[in-house]
Design an enzyme around this catalytic site. Structure first.
Site, short mmCIF file in Angstrom:
data_model
loop_
_atom_site.label_atom_id
_atom_site.label_comp_id
_atom_site.label_asym_id
_atom_site.label_seq_id
_atom_site.Cartn_x
_atom_site.Cartn_y
_atom_site.Cartn_z
N ASP A 1 -0.89 -10.20 9.80
CA ASP A 1 -1.53 -9.22 8.91
C ASP A 1 -1.23 -9.60 7.45
O ASP A 1 -1.12 -10.78 7.12
CB ASP A 1 -1.00 -7.82 9.25
CG ASP A 1 -2.04 -6.75 9.05
OD1 ASP A 1 -2.47 -6.53 7.90
OD2 ASP A 1 -2.45 -6.13 10.04
N SER B 1 -7.61 -0.70 13.32
CA SER B 1 -6.38 -1.36 12.83
C SER B 1 -5.15 -0.53 13.11
O SER B 1 -4.04 -1.06 13.22
CB SER B 1 -6.48 -1.60 11.31
OG SER B 1 -7.34 -2.65 11.01
N HIS C 1 -1.65 -2.86 4.20
CA HIS C 1 -2.21 -2.77 5.55
C HIS C 1 -1.19 -3.16 6.62
O HIS C 1 -1.00 -2.43 7.60
CB HIS C 1 -3.45 -3.66 5.63
CG HIS C 1 -4.22 -3.55 6.91
ND1 HIS C 1 -3.90 -4.26 8.04
CD2 HIS C 1 -5.31 -2.80 7.23
CE1 HIS C 1 -4.75 -3.97 9.00
NE2 HIS C 1 -5.62 -3.08 8.53
#
Length: 881
Positions: free
Chosen positions: A146, A523, A204
């Site tokens: 990620d 996600s 994220h």
């Protein structure tokens, strides 16, 4: 062995099986020029492959080398294209290096302070596993590919510490493994600057990590969480593999390298909350994912957030046979600002462009905008405002971010409206892009219906706005998320596999950006599944292959319904259902396979065998049953592009069993034959996707029912429209400065200097469904085939392709542009370089192979004759191979 002997052996091997070049999918131009991922032929080693490349005069620089994938990523400096590389001895597959954006998630302005907002563990049984069974994921390693992880966050600290840390193989750090493959400034197109520090500067990856293993129950330092919460596996060991810079994109050659390092560093599970849109499983990340799972890992990947684009949209990384594609369910609660209308309080989510609470005068009234047929409009047609007084009032329309985002904001603002409220369809609170400096917000579908009813009784009713947020039970809460992508894949395989909480999830964030936030997306669902693997492995004290754990998770998932529905949601939306980790760990039964693909009417599998195994210590009797799920009709109005929101129908298949009850001794397996019949209802000409669940229920009181989902399509899938002819696609047009227009009569395009040509012919295409082979064929004035069109923007006009999105984030209609500078690929074997055709008149034909066909042209293709075009070229001799 001498080099000549090696090359001779390689050449002999390729006579049997030539390599294949996989062009960039139709509609996707996000690739790095002159960069390729190559997979070596089976049994070919790295040195032999490189020697073969050099012997064929390929000048290249290695970007990355792969062992398990058995290949490399190269920057080619000698001008060799992908098809030329594919024919070199020792090469099995070639892809362009493509780019992946940091996954789009829905970021909210919510400040969740009510404990119910983190109630998603109640939905999955994880709360019981934490409290009663003391499972925490201890001893299990999860790799997160990620944006990195903010490992200093106190939620990743070991007990007693106020700050987390990162140390490779360190004893006192929970983030013990990882690597930064790119550096802060990497955007996908510049040179990566790797180092050993996987610190997150985007957020994220940190949010993902918190869902997997964050622990914010006893944070004593600032910033403190808005409320205590804990991840799925709060003692799991984390590996942070950073593949994104602070912003921008990453390339799949970097992602492949991260996947292999995660395996080499001993990760038991990999989470990949990333991926592109509609695709086939023959993409590099899915291929490597299957190889890793076959070697004992588990892999979870987000199914994608294109739920408002309709069917055929599951993302690429989770499309492998062994990996897990994860759909999203909404959390049951949310913390929202609100307004009151007609005495009822309604939550709202401001548009991304507005992104703050709405504060309007208390005298604002409502004006719904209707179409001529009386239905609520999406507000995209400015003429609908003619004759309606909306000055200083709040306009009510419908639709989410797939609508004409900024366009309807401009229309309302120009008409004098104070703000826009948009009713979500079909349920929940959707995300909106919106217009800058103009109040726009999304509301629940039911809220819109209630507001219209109040307005009809008293149009002078006023809207009052809350001063702060409060907790609401959200429409669609505990149900499949509207944004979660629909399947099936391009071969009618059952995807997604499984679902987890992903809507309105509170988790960790970078400390520089507040430390905590609420996000929504697959996600967020994918790391939930990754964390669940850790609990399962800890409970079983064994590290099973990921596909075996996936089977147990799918067998025991909770088959769920859409909000307000009494029927079960389609397996093309929720997979096998919402994960129930408690049931997965406690079950003593399994069913194989974990999904059944019935295909279409032409290839219909009438008879299927399943195996039921009793893993318990005693003989068990099982009753077999069937539960049908919603059918999805995406072509009910003779439309040539799938509906953004499929129409739900009661088109149910029937299932009979070779025996309705079966007694299975402990440790034994019994095979059952299932006989399927397609739904009687539903028009084959509208291609409804039907599904359901075959269930085996133990007779013992403590027994846990297990099930397997099935999916099928009524009708002949080869007749599903490929091109969106209703919107005028495909077409042959003229392009200048990125603007397309009709070609004037008697036009001859001068292509003698392609680099400086102001105007080029362009083929525009809008694929609404996967195709095994999308082609643009060029014929001369005598109707003789001269080759496949080659576009400098996209590449070769042949090869498999997924469908395009309905609209861009900015509300623009999505389609593909194949500009033509007079070059073609002369053969269909994918081994020739492009050549320039002589000046003349040429016929252009767009042809897309239909699903599940053999690929015989033209019988197995949807064919469109674009007519003739005249060009002037300066032919160049073909490149010497």
């Amino acid at each position: 062995m001498k080099l000549t002997a090696i090359l001779s052996a390689l050449a002999a091997a390729t006579l049997v099986s030539a390599g294949k070049f996989h062009p960039v999918e139709e509609g996707k131009v996000d690739f790095i020029p002159n960069a390729y991922i190559i997979e070596y032929s089976d049994g070919v080693r790295r040195n032999a492959a490189h020697n073969s490349l050099k012997a064929n005069k390929v000048d290249y620089k290695v970007r990355n080398e792969y062992n398990i994938f058995n290949g490399a990523a190269l920057t080619v400096k000698s001008g060799h294209e992908g098809d030329a590389l594919a024919k070199i001895p020792g090469i099995k597959n070639v892809w362009r290096v493509t780019l992946h954006k940091i996954p789009k998630v829905n970021k909210s302005t919510k400040k969740p302070t009510d404990p119910e907002v983190v109630s998603f563990h109640h939905m999955t049984g994880v709360d019981v596993l934490h409290k009663k069974h003391k499972l925490t994921g201890k001893g299990i390693k999860i790799g997160i590919i990620d944006t990195g992880v903010d490992y200093k966050h106190p939620a990743f600290a070991v007990p007693g510490a106020n700050e987390g840390c990162f140390a490779r193989n360190g004893k006192n750090c929970r983030v013990k493994y990882g690597w930064d493959f790119v550096g802060d400034d990497y955007n996908g197109s510049n040179t990566p600057k790797p180092d050993g520090d996987p610190m997150d500067c985007n957020g994220h990856g940190s949010h993902v990590a918190g869902i997997i293993g964050g622990n914010a129950l006893n944070i004593k330092v600032s910033p403190k969480p808005p409320q205590p919460f804990v991840g799925v596996a709060p003692e799991v060991t984390i590996g942070a593999y950073r593949v994104f810079g602070c912003y921008g994109t990453s390339s799949d050659d970097v992602i492949l390298a991260a996947m292999e390092l995660a395996f080499n560093e001993g990760m038991d599970v990999i989470n990949m909350s990333l991926g592109g849109s509609s695709s086939y499983k023959s993409n590099p990340t899915a291929i490597l994912a299957d190889k890793l799972v076959a070697r004992g890992m588990a892999l979870a990947a987000g199914a994608g957030n294109e739920g408002t684009d309709g069917v055929w949209m599951v993302a690429d990384t989770g499309l492998g046979d062994l990996g897990t594609s994860v759909a999203s369910f909404d959390n049951a609660y949310g913390f929202y600002n609100s307004f009151t209308y007609g005495g009822v309080k309604h939550p709202y989510a401001p548009s991304d462009a507005w992104n703050m609470a709405i504060k309007l005068p208390a005298n604002a009234t409502l004006v719904p905008i209707f179409e001529k047929d009386g239905s609520l409009s999406d507000g995209c047609d400015e003429e609908l405002y003619n004759g309606i007084n909306v000055k200083g009032k709040v306009v009510l329309v419908y639709g989410d971010e797939s609508r004409c985002l900024s366009g309807r904001g401009v229309n309302a603002k120009n008409a004098g409206a104070a703000a826009i409220l948009s009713q979500t369809t079909p349920a929940g609170i959707a995300t909106m892009g919106g217009s800058y400096n103009y109040p726009m917000a999304s509301i629940e579908h039911g809220a819109g219906e209630k507001m219209i009813a109040v307005w009809k009784k008293n149009a002078k009713s006023r809207i009052t706005w809350s001063k702060g947020p409060s907790t609401f039970t959200i429409e669609n809460g505990g149900s499949p998320s509207v944004f979660s992508s629909f399947g099936l894949d391009g071969e009618l395989r059952s995807k997604p596999d499984l679902a987890a909480p992903g809507g309105n999830i509170l988790s960790t964030y970078t400390l520089a950006d507040g430390g905590y936030t609420v996000l929504s997306g697959t996600s967020m669902a994918s790391p939930y599944i990754a964390g669940a693997h850790a609990l399962y492995m800890q409970a079983k004290n064994a590290k099973s292959h990921g596909d075996e754990i996936r089977k147990v998770f799918k067998n025991t998932a909770t088959i769920s319904s859409n909000h307000g529905s009494k029927t079960k949601a389609s397996a093309a939306k929720q997979g096998a259902g919402l994960i129930n980790v408690l049931s997965a760990i406690m079950t003593t039964t399994s069913i194989s396979p974990d999904h059944i693909d019935l295909l279409d009417s032409k290839h219909f599998k009438k008879s299927v065998k399943i195996s039921i195994k009793n893993h318990g210590k005693h003989t068990e009797t099982y009753t077999l049953s069937h539960t049908a799920a919603d059918a999805l009709n995406s072509y009910n109005a003779n439309n040539t592009f799938p509906l953004g929101t499929p129409v739900i129908e009661a088109d149910y298949a029937t299932v009979s069993f070779s025996t309705n009850k079966v007694k299975i001794p402990a440790g034994k397996t019994v095979k059952i034959t299932l006989k399927f019949k397609e739904p009687k209802k539903g028009k084959a000409s509208e291609f409804p996707i039907y599904s359901g669940y075959v269930i085996a229920t133990p007779n013992s009181k403590s027994g846990i029912p297990v099930h397997v989902p099935y999916t099928g399509l009524k009708g002949d899938v080869s007749k599903v429209p490929m091109q969106d002819t209703a919107q005028g696609f495909p077409d042959l047009m003229s392009q200048k400065d990125w603007q397309v227009s009709a070609i004037p009569a008697n036009t001859t395009f001068d292509l003698t200097d392609p680099k400086n040509a102001e105007t080029l012919p362009v083929v525009v295409s809008r694929l609404g469904s996967h195709t095994p082979d999308f082609t643009i064929r060029v014929f001369d004035s005598k109707k003789k085939f001269v080759g496949f069109l080659f576009s400098s923007d996209i590449g070769r006009a042949f090869g498999w392709a997924g469908r395009v999105n309905n609209q861009s984030f900015h509300g623009k209609l999505m389609f593909s542009r194949w500009t033509w500078q007079g070059q073609v690929i002369t053969a269909a074997d994918l081994t020739l370089a492009p050549v320039t055709v002589p000046s003349g008149t040429y016929q252009i034909v767009v042809a897309s192979q239909k699903k599940l066909t053999k690929g015989v042209y033209p019988a197995d293709y949807e064919v469109f004759d674009m007519g003739n075009i005249s060009i002037k070229t300066a032919p160049k001799p073909a490149e010497e191979e």
